[in-house]
Design an enzyme around this catalytic site. Structure first.
Site, short mmCIF file in Angstrom:
data_model
loop_
_atom_site.label_atom_id
_atom_site.label_comp_id
_atom_site.label_asym_id
_atom_site.label_seq_id
_atom_site.Cartn_x
_atom_site.Cartn_y
_atom_site.Cartn_z
CG HIS A 1 -17.49 -13.37 92.22
ND1 HIS A 1 -16.76 -12.18 91.82
CD2 HIS A 1 -16.37 -14.35 91.99
CE1 HIS A 1 -15.16 -12.48 91.00
NE2 HIS A 1 -15.30 -14.27 91.75
CD GLU B 1 -11.85 -20.86 87.07
OE1 GLU B 1 -11.81 -20.83 88.36
OE2 GLU B 1 -11.07 -20.05 85.98
#
Length: 323
Positions: free
Chosen positions: A129, A60
């Site tokens: 998450h 990312e």
């Protein structure tokens, strides 16, 4: 009008904007043949090809920085972060670069980039998450944060985000992708920074979005049985937020509750409460109340219902503030 799921709306809107503007392209992990972690980009690579639907490594920090560079150079990237939690890995690109370039360039540089990310709990995805990141990211001047709730809002706000010349963090609640709603046909847009007064009321104002709006709507049905009139506002844009709409409602009802999923400490509720109180202190009958997630990480298993607001806890807060 047509009825679609939120996932279908995002997919169709991305295709419409890619057709409208050749500079719009997608980038992210597994967004091509696998259609992303939640299947939102299904079929887009077949329509637009690998040059405009770019598969990335699990990196990312790297691919978000690349996308920021391409935005400054004139492209309009829409970057998918598999989970909003991974904004932490791309923090430098989003906050330290994208959000500051317009300012540091004296307004001469544009950064037309959208970071799409699935946030929120409800699926037992665990510690890394399941976070709502609105509170993390709102202390970043220059960054627009959008959290839509309805299928129509997803279309209108995503189009506006892609067309914006400033960086937008577009947060999608992972538990709402299957939620269906009526969606206007054609080139439908909603201005960034404008809240929606979902329901008018006289006794108390509630500010809530995404899954918390859904729970709040259920709570309202319960308290209406007691004769309590609730005004519901969906902020839609978390930053910059629509303080004018908040203040107008607060002055009318005299009572305000802010509901959000992420932890109480450092959450948007504190910022909204402060801004409303500064302008409406004399008009408020009670202090602004916050109903929020617990100050705890989201573990696996059946702990989620004990951590986050529910329709029952929101209804209890409404009854408490009006008594």
């Amino acid at each position: 009008m047509s009825k679609k799921s939120i996932s279908q709306v995002i997919n169709a809107t991305l295709c419409e904007e890619m057709t409208r503007d050749k500079d719009v392209y997608l980038m992210g992990e597994d967004i091509g043949l696998c259609a992303g972690c939640f299947g939102v980009t299904k079929g887009i690579i077949e329509q637009f090809g690998e040059e405009r639907v770019i598969e990335t490594p699990i990196a990312e920090a790297g691919f978000c920085a690349m996308a920021v560079g391409s935005a400054v150079a004139g492209k309009r990237p829409v970057v998918e972060l598999m989970f909003a939690d991974f904004c932490s890995l791309a923090f430098n690109a989003i906050v330290m670069e994208a959000a500051k370039i317009r300012y540091v360039s004296g307004g001469t540089a544009k950064v037309p980039i959208v970071f799409r990310a699935a946030q929120g709990a409800g699926g037992h995805f665990g510690l890394q998450h399941s976070n709502c990141v609105e509170g993390w990211m709102m202390n970043a001047p220059g960054l627009t944060i959008v959290s839509p709730s309805t299928a129509a809002d997803y279309k209108g706000l995503l189009k506006s985000a892609i067309r914006s010349d400033n960086p937008v963090l577009f947060l999608e609640h992972k538990m709402m992708y299957g939620t269906k709603g009526e969606v206007p046909d054609g080139d439908y847009t909603i201005p960034l920074g404008k809240a929606d007064v979902v329901k008018a009321g006289n006794d108390v104002t509630i500010i809530a979005s995404q899954l918390m709006r859904t729970y709040t709507e259920a709570a309202i049905k319960e308290v209406e049985k007691d004769g309590i009139s609730v005004e519901l506002i969906d902020p839609r844009t978390i930053l910059p937020f629509d303080i004018e709409t908040f203040v107008a409602s607060a002055r009318k009802t005299g009572r305000v509750i802010v509901v959000h999923e992420h932890p109480l400490t450092g959450g948007i509720g504190g910022e909204y409460a402060s801004a409303i109180t500064e302008q409406c202190f004399a008009d408020l009958k009670k202090p602004v109340k916050r109903v929020a997630g617990a100050d705890i990480s989201v573990g696996m298993g059946d702990v989620e219902p004990h951590i986050f607001p529910t329709a029952a806890s929101i209804a209890a807060a409404i009854r408490d503030i009006v008594k």
